[in-house]
Design an enzyme around this catalytic site. Structure first.
Site, short mmCIF file in Angstrom:
data_model
loop_
_atom_site.label_atom_id
_atom_site.label_comp_id
_atom_site.label_asym_id
_atom_site.label_seq_id
_atom_site.Cartn_x
_atom_site.Cartn_y
_atom_site.Cartn_z
N ASP A 102 8.93 29.66 95.49
CA ASP A 102 7.57 30.18 95.68
C ASP A 102 7.49 31.00 96.97
OD1 ASP A 102 4.93 30.62 94.93
OD2 ASP A 102 4.19 28.85 95.98
N GLY A 132 -4.15 25.16 98.66
CA GLY A 132 -3.50 26.00 97.67
C GLY A 132 -3.45 25.30 96.35
N GLY A 133 -2.71 25.91 95.39
CA GLY A 133 -2.67 25.36 94.05
C GLY A 133 -2.01 24.01 93.96
N MET A 134 -1.12 23.69 94.90
CA MET A 134 -0.39 22.42 94.84
C MET A 134 -0.85 21.44 95.92
SD MET A 134 1.84 22.17 92.37
CE MET A 134 3.05 20.98 92.94
N GLY A 135 -1.94 21.74 96.63
CA GLY A 135 -2.41 20.76 97.59
C GLY A 135 -3.09 21.36 98.80
N LYS A 141 1.14 17.69 104.32
CA LYS A 141 0.75 18.30 103.05
C LYS A 141 0.33 17.21 102.07
CE LYS A 141 2.11 21.36 99.32
NZ LYS A 141 3.08 22.33 98.81
N VAL A 187 -3.13 21.31 103.25
CA VAL A 187 -2.33 21.05 104.45
C VAL A 187 -3.27 20.67 105.59
CG1 VAL A 187 -0.70 22.02 106.12
CG2 VAL A 187 -0.52 22.65 103.71
#
Length: 507
Positions: free
Chosen positions: A136, A18-21, A38, A23
């Protein structure tokens, strides 16, 4: 050779990005169990100071999320540093995300969505009580193991009251599910999570986000200034979705009222079908006690909408969305007509006596909706959906109906809203032979400013005419619409005027 983090967590495979990392599925060598890890990835172009602030925030928020112990929240076990970056270790839940379920199944039944909403509301309540705001909530962060819904990814959560560390120039969160106050770079609060919950449930029941726009800037403008796109399939969920998606956080529906309405919608479900043989589709590792059951009734056939809603596209100007009035067109002809007498025939409309009104004119029946009471023509079929109701004449050979609709609060005046609609309809092929007959920006009304438009058009080869009045009541715009074939116009106007004279707003 698999990469190992903090000499303990062995990375096995990427489960998602995703946009932040990203998994990872990983193995905890110390406890010999599988976990989710993550990997926090930062946007390109940040200076060293910004990177340091973001890492500090990630460590702090992971620690805050680790305080949460709830069956509806994916547990954070650990936060470690590797290669100068934070890695968040969480319970591994093998289950599909709500976003993938929607993509595969399309719109989900309202009762199932209500049950998912109850699980998420309970999880958010636990987080908010601990001072943690998720920031979020979206379908991709909702997992659906058997019988419940689980909220994951508190990686961009913020602790209420802590100093805010923000990304320079970056939007934290998903624009389609972002509360208006977050879009204005204001502090996220528990009310912001409730907005995002409403947007997530909207997407589940309608199979589309509440603000369908072609690009991120259009979405952001709509979040700030427009009402959500009209509901089509929400049924009993409509009141809670309207309440959660109020732009002003002070006016937004609270968790107690949302829970009450979600329970009502969940209890309206038909009996679920028997579970299929064989193993369940989702398998949860390290299971927790089950929360409220997420019923999965068999898919319902699509609701047949007798009056398709034709909504002209929104007009954007300087990031401000000008709302355009939705106009209903009557299209069914005689296919649903009962053939029983005329409009005075005894009623098939599911009406009840409105509070405080003991009588109505001859030939009418009292109707009580969620937002109004009025005298409806006797024998006309009433079809409510949320605050909206359509009344259609069941007489064979007659094509006409009335509609009451909630429009929202996006445009500045009734006249402005109708003027925008006129401009759109003149160029819209959905309104063949559109001709404006009259337009009055100043119509006397019990409820304040009102405007009225009358126009003719041709539909399915039938010359037709419509009159629509838009008015404002307690900060919200509504419309009352008459649509009829030309042959029955004169007598139909009487029904329209009687409905307006008897209209009492209760919502």
């Amino acid at each position: 050779m698999p990469q190992t983090i903090a000499a303990r967590y062995e990375l096995l495979e990427v489960l998602g990005r995703g946009g932040m990392g990203a998994v990872w599925r990983a193995r905890d060598r110390t406890l010999d169990r599988e976990v989710a890890v993550k990997e926090v990835l930062l946007p390109q172009g940040l200076d060293d100071a910004a990177v340091e602030r973001l890492y500090a925030r990630t460590f702090r928020e992971a620690r805050s999320a680790a305080r949460l112990d709830h069956p509806g929240i994916v547990t954070v076990y650990d936060v470690v540093e590797e290669d100068g970056r934070p890695w968040i270790v969480m319970r591994l839940v093998r289950a599909e995300g709500l976003d993938r379920v929607i993509a595969r199944e399309g719109p989900l039944p309202p009762a199932r969505v209500a049950a998912i909403g109850l699980d998420l509301l309970d999880a958010l309540g636990a987080a908010h009580a601990a001072g943690v705001v998720h920031r979020d909530v979206k379908p991709g962060n909702v997992l659906l193991p058997p019988g419940r819904a689980v909220l994951t990814d508190f990686g961009i959560a913020t602790v209420a009251g802590d100093e805010t560390l923000t990304q320079a120039g970056a939007i934290v969160g998903s624009p389609a599910y972002l509360a208006p106050e977050q879009a204005r770079y204001q502090k996220a609060t528990p009310a912001s999570d409730l907005w995002s919950l409403g947007a997530t449930l909207y997407a589940a029941v309608e199979a589309r986000p509440p603000f369908g726009r072609p690009d991120v800037w259009g979405v952001m403008a709509a979040v700030l200034s427009d009402d959500p796109d009209p509901l089509r399939l929400a049924g009993p969920l409509a009141p809670v979705l309207h309440g959660l998606l109020r732009k002003d956080p002070e006016q937004r529906m609270g968790p107690e009222e949302a829970g009450r309405l979600l329970r009502r919608a969940a209890q309206a479900a038909p009996e679920p079908a028997a579970a299929p043989a064989g193993p369940p589709h989702n398998v949860t590792l390290d299971p927790r006690p089950a929360g409220p059951t997420v019923a999965t009734p068999p898919p319902s056939p699509p609701r047949r909408v007798p009056w398709p809603l034709l909504v002209p596209a929104g007009i954007f100007a300087a990031a401000l969305v000008v709302a355009v009035v939705a106009v209903v067109l009557f299209t069914n002809g005689d296919e649903n007509r009962s053939g029983r007498g005329g409009p005075g025939t005894s009623s098939s409309a599911p009406s009840t006596s409105p509070s405080g009104r003991t009588s109505v004119p001859d030939g009418y029946t009292p109707y009580k909706g969620s937002a109004f009471t009025a005298a409806a023509p006797e024998g006309w079929k009433a079809e409510p959906e949320g605050d909206d109701v359509t009344f259609t004449d069941q007489t064979k050979g007659v094509v006409r109906g009335l509609a009451f609709q909630r429009l929202g609060s996006s445009f500045q005046s009734p006249g402005d809203g109708l003027a925008s609609a006129i401009g759109q309809m003149k160029n819209d092929p959905g309104y063949p032979d559109f001709t404006q007959e009259s337009f009055d920006r100043n119509v006397p009304s019990t409820y304040g400013p009102a405007a009225e438009l009358q126009f003719t058009f041709t539909k399915n080869g039938t010359p037709s005419r419509a009159r629509v009045r838009v008015f404002k009541s307690t900060g919200v715009f509504y419309q009352v619409l008459l649509v009829t074939d030309q042959a029955h116009w004169d007598e139909s106007v009487t029904y329209y005027e009687t409905f307006l004279r008897s209209l009492t707003m209760t919502g």
